[in-house]
Write a protein that holds these residues in place. Sequence first.
Motif, PDB file in Angstrom:
ATOM      1  N   GLY A   1       0.918  -1.198   0.146  1.00 38.46           N
ATOM      2  CA  GLY A   1      -0.004  -0.002  -0.004  1.00 38.46           C
ATOM      3  C   GLY A   1       1.038   1.077  -0.060  1.00 38.46           C
ATOM      4  N   ASP A   2       0.230   2.396  -0.108  1.00 40.58           N
ATOM      5  CA  ASP A   2       1.158   3.682  -0.243  1.00 40.58           C
ATOM      6  C   ASP A   2       1.297   4.065   0.974  1.00 40.58           C
ATOM      7  OD1 ASP A   2       0.606   3.729  -3.071  1.00 40.58           O
ATOM      8  OD2 ASP A   2      -1.544   4.928  -2.839  1.00 40.58           O
ATOM      9  N   TYR A   3       0.609   3.792   2.114  1.00 37.91           N
ATOM     10  CA  TYR A   3       1.160   4.451   3.506  1.00 37.91           C
ATOM     11  C   TYR A   3       0.478   2.980   4.544  1.00 37.91           C
ATOM     12  CZ  TYR A   3       1.430   8.951   1.579  1.00 37.91           C
ATOM     13  OH  TYR A   3       1.985   9.857   0.769  1.00 37.91           O
ATOM     14  N   ALA A   4       1.243   3.287   5.704  1.00 37.07           N
ATOM     15  CA  ALA A   4       1.037   2.311   6.728  1.00 37.07           C
ATOM     16  C   ALA A   4       1.157   3.005   8.076  1.00 37.07           C
ATOM     17  CB  ALA A   4       1.602   0.877   6.629  1.00 37.07           C
TER      18      ALA A   4
ATOM     19  N   LEU B   1       4.453   5.225   7.596  1.00 38.04           N
ATOM     20  CA  LEU B   1       5.288   4.634   6.699  1.00 38.04           C
ATOM     21  C   LEU B   1       4.782   4.891   5.190  1.00 38.04           C
ATOM     22  CD1 LEU B   1       5.905   0.883   8.616  1.00 38.04           C
ATOM     23  CD2 LEU B   1       7.557   2.649   8.108  1.00 38.04           C
ATOM     24  N   LYS B   2       5.704   4.969   4.362  1.00 36.30           N
ATOM     25  CA  LYS B   2       5.425   5.153   3.025  1.00 36.30           C
ATOM     26  C   LYS B   2       5.905   4.107   1.903  1.00 36.30           C
ATOM     27  CE  LYS B   2       6.349   8.865  -0.528  1.00 36.30           C
ATOM     28  NZ  LYS B   2       7.194  10.112  -0.681  1.00 36.30           N
ATOM     29  N   SER B   3       4.917   3.940   1.022  1.00 39.86           N
ATOM     30  CA  SER B   3       5.121   2.790   0.082  1.00 39.86           C
ATOM     31  C   SER B   3       5.862   1.587   0.750  1.00 39.86           C
ATOM     32  CB  SER B   3       6.281   3.414  -1.084  1.00 39.86           C
ATOM     33  OG  SER B   3       6.464   2.703  -2.074  1.00 39.86           O
ATOM     34  N   VAL B   4       4.845   0.848   1.264  1.00 41.45           N
ATOM     35  CA  VAL B   4       5.145  -0.373   1.930  1.00 41.45           C
ATOM     36  C   VAL B   4       4.971  -1.635   1.239  1.00 41.45           C
ATOM     37  CG1 VAL B   4       5.174   0.525   4.348  1.00 41.45           C
ATOM     38  CG2 VAL B   4       2.908  -0.491   3.227  1.00 41.45           C
TER      39      VAL B   4
END
Length: 238
Positions: A16-19, A93-96
């Motif tokens: 996903g894009d963010y977490a 978190l970004k781009s996970v």
Amino acid sequence: MSKPIHDNIVVFEVYGDYALFTDPITRIGGEKCTYQIPTYEAIKGILASVYWKPTFIWYIDAVKIMNPIQTEVKGIRPIKYGGGNDLAYYTYLKSVRYQVKAHFEWNDNRPELIADRNENKHHNIAKRMILKGGRRDIFLGTRECQGYVEPCVFDSEPGAYAEIAELSFGLMYHGLTYSDEAYSDQTKEKITANFWYPVMKNGIISFPRPEDCPLHKPLREMKMKEFCSVNEDISEDF
């Protein structure tokens, strides 16, 4: 002692894009700051959104970190309990992207569902649900972080940390043990928080079982939810 080998292993990739992976015990409002890696409870929640029955318990065996760990701070206007909005900064978190390996075991706290213990059935349904992207929406730690699930071959490609032999993350929240997943007399009819010291080896984090975590904290009393017998009035999907 070597870990037992299970036949009902499932493997999938979630991205996903963010977490936002945090400790819910300390999440009382204001700023939120993510852990660098996903918690056991968050991955278990993702798998429960893919497929879950009270007949069994999902156990997360390992997670492989595929993308570099990056963070991004966002200004958020959460709703205040007394009305109106507040201003807070959340660190995401970004781009996970993670590869996950897990298995299920029968829930001995649910003897009334013993007739539903068909390993082949549940394993095949779980694999089909992974192929379809899950039964319910997937979230990466929190509602605003949409995730996506698809099948993969675990450890089939090098991740961002394949060349790093070992990386420790200190004391970290592992997950919650609810009363219907109690593993001892001390956890019966209680919610218990579990903590551990994660170590990533060549990009892979191997999770201990909840009962094997070094630290446990009972939070409050909790009664088990009752289900009818499978032989009575229970439906396929609860």
